[in-house]
Design an enzyme around this catalytic site. Structure first.
Site, PDB file in Angstrom:
ATOM      1  N   GLY A   7       0.838  -1.191   0.000  1.00  0.00           N
ATOM      2  CA  GLY A   7       0.000   0.000   0.000  1.00  0.00           C
ATOM      3  C   GLY A   7       0.870   1.236   0.000  1.00  0.00           C
ATOM      4  N   ASN A   9       2.282   5.084   1.387  1.00  0.00           N
ATOM      5  CA  ASN A   9       2.869   5.533   2.652  1.00  0.00           C
ATOM      6  C   ASN A   9       1.792   5.900   3.667  1.00  0.00           C
ATOM      7  OD1 ASN A   9       5.502   5.234   1.843  1.00  0.00           O
ATOM      8  ND2 ASN A   9       5.703   7.340   1.135  1.00  0.00           N
ATOM      9  N   ASP A  10       2.081   5.597   4.926  1.00  0.00           N
ATOM     10  CA  ASP A  10       1.204   5.959   6.051  1.00  0.00           C
ATOM     11  C   ASP A  10      -0.236   5.515   5.843  1.00  0.00           C
ATOM     12  OD1 ASP A  10       3.227   7.127   7.611  1.00  0.00           O
ATOM     13  OD2 ASP A  10       3.131   8.952   6.398  1.00  0.00           O
ATOM     14  N   ASN A  11      -0.407   4.297   5.344  1.00  0.00           N
ATOM     15  CA  ASN A  11      -1.735   3.740   5.086  1.00  0.00           C
ATOM     16  C   ASN A  11      -2.116   2.654   6.078  1.00  0.00           C
ATOM     17  OD1 ASN A  11      -3.739   4.464   3.266  1.00  0.00           O
ATOM     18  ND2 ASN A  11      -2.491   3.959   1.495  1.00  0.00           N
ATOM     19  N   GLY A  12      -1.271   2.412   7.094  1.00  0.00           N
ATOM     20  CA  GLY A  12      -1.596   1.411   8.100  1.00  0.00           C
ATOM     21  C   GLY A  12      -1.007   0.041   7.839  1.00  0.00           C
ATOM     22  N   HIS A  55       7.703   3.157  15.478  1.00  0.00           N
ATOM     23  CA  HIS A  55       7.521   1.711  15.351  1.00  0.00           C
ATOM     24  C   HIS A  55       7.935   0.991  16.643  1.00  0.00           C
ATOM     25  CE1 HIS A  55       6.697   0.995  10.940  1.00  0.00           C
ATOM     26  NE2 HIS A  55       6.846   2.291  11.012  1.00  0.00           N
ATOM     27  N   GLU A  93      10.148  -5.694   7.942  1.00  0.00           N
ATOM     28  CA  GLU A  93       9.722  -4.294   7.786  1.00  0.00           C
ATOM     29  C   GLU A  93      10.909  -3.503   7.250  1.00  0.00           C
ATOM     30  OE1 GLU A  93       7.208  -1.115   8.025  1.00  0.00           O
ATOM     31  OE2 GLU A  93       6.548  -2.876   9.099  1.00  0.00           O
TER      32      GLU A  93
END
Length: 185
Positions: A7, A9-12, A55, A93
């Site tokens: 997905g 950026n910053d989409n969970g 994180h 990650e």
């Protein structure tokens, strides 16, 4: 099981991946699972340091053992992190940072690393009960880039395709909403 989470950026994506790991390893250590978090980002500026800190804070009570490695992840000895007969559940990650770590080592530019990264990921998957891999969607902007960025995107696409091919489940997060691309919920 192998799951690929993608997905923008910053989409969970990270939260979704972490929740999936918790579901795949009920009760953590006491349930016979060792949760491993492979952090591939090298902190290079204040923004990346803030991202890493975010994180770390989110995972603090999730029983993760963190492994920090931005290249050569196939050399990680997963067994050395596990408690006795526990099953390893690995969260990687993420692929974009791993690719950057492999391609840009010091002042060197190493253009053809996708096969190496794919082999490294296969090695990790082969010794884990479950592997959840976070990647990113960066291919839809339609911009023409310089040679380095074009090479990076080509290698990135190859890696994403290979991992999606080996994955049992592929999920794309759009506006924080998970869309199952492959597999089932």
């Amino acid at each position: 099981m192998v799951a690929l989470i993608t997905g923008g950026n910053d989409n969970g994506k990270s939260e979704y991946a972490e929740d999936l790991v918790l579901k795949l390893s009920p009760f953590g250590e006491s349930g016979g699972y060792t949760r491993l978090y492979l952090a591939t980002m090298s902190a290079r500026d204040d923004e990346s340091l803030k991202r890493i800190e975010k994180h770390i804070l989110r995972r603090k009570d999730m029983e993760y053992i963190t492994i920090e490695k931005s290249c050569d992840v196939g050399t990680i000895d997963i067994e050395s992190y596990k408690e006795s007969d526990n099953k390893a559940v690995l969260l990687v990650e993420d692929i974009p940072n791993l690719l950057a770590g492999e391609m840009f080592q010091g002042t060197d530019f190493i253009p053809d690393v996708s096969d190496k990264i794919i082999d490294d990921i296969k090695k990790l998957v082969s010794v884990c009960e479950h592997t959840v891999i976070v990647t990113n969607e960066v291919f839809s902007d339609g911009i023409t880039y310089d040679e380095y960025t074009t090479t990076y995107l080509r290698e990135f696409g190859r890696i994403n395709q290979a991992i999606a091919g080996m994955a049992d489940k592929v999920v794309e997060l759009v506006c924080g909403i998970p869309l199952i691309v492959k597999g089932t919920e």
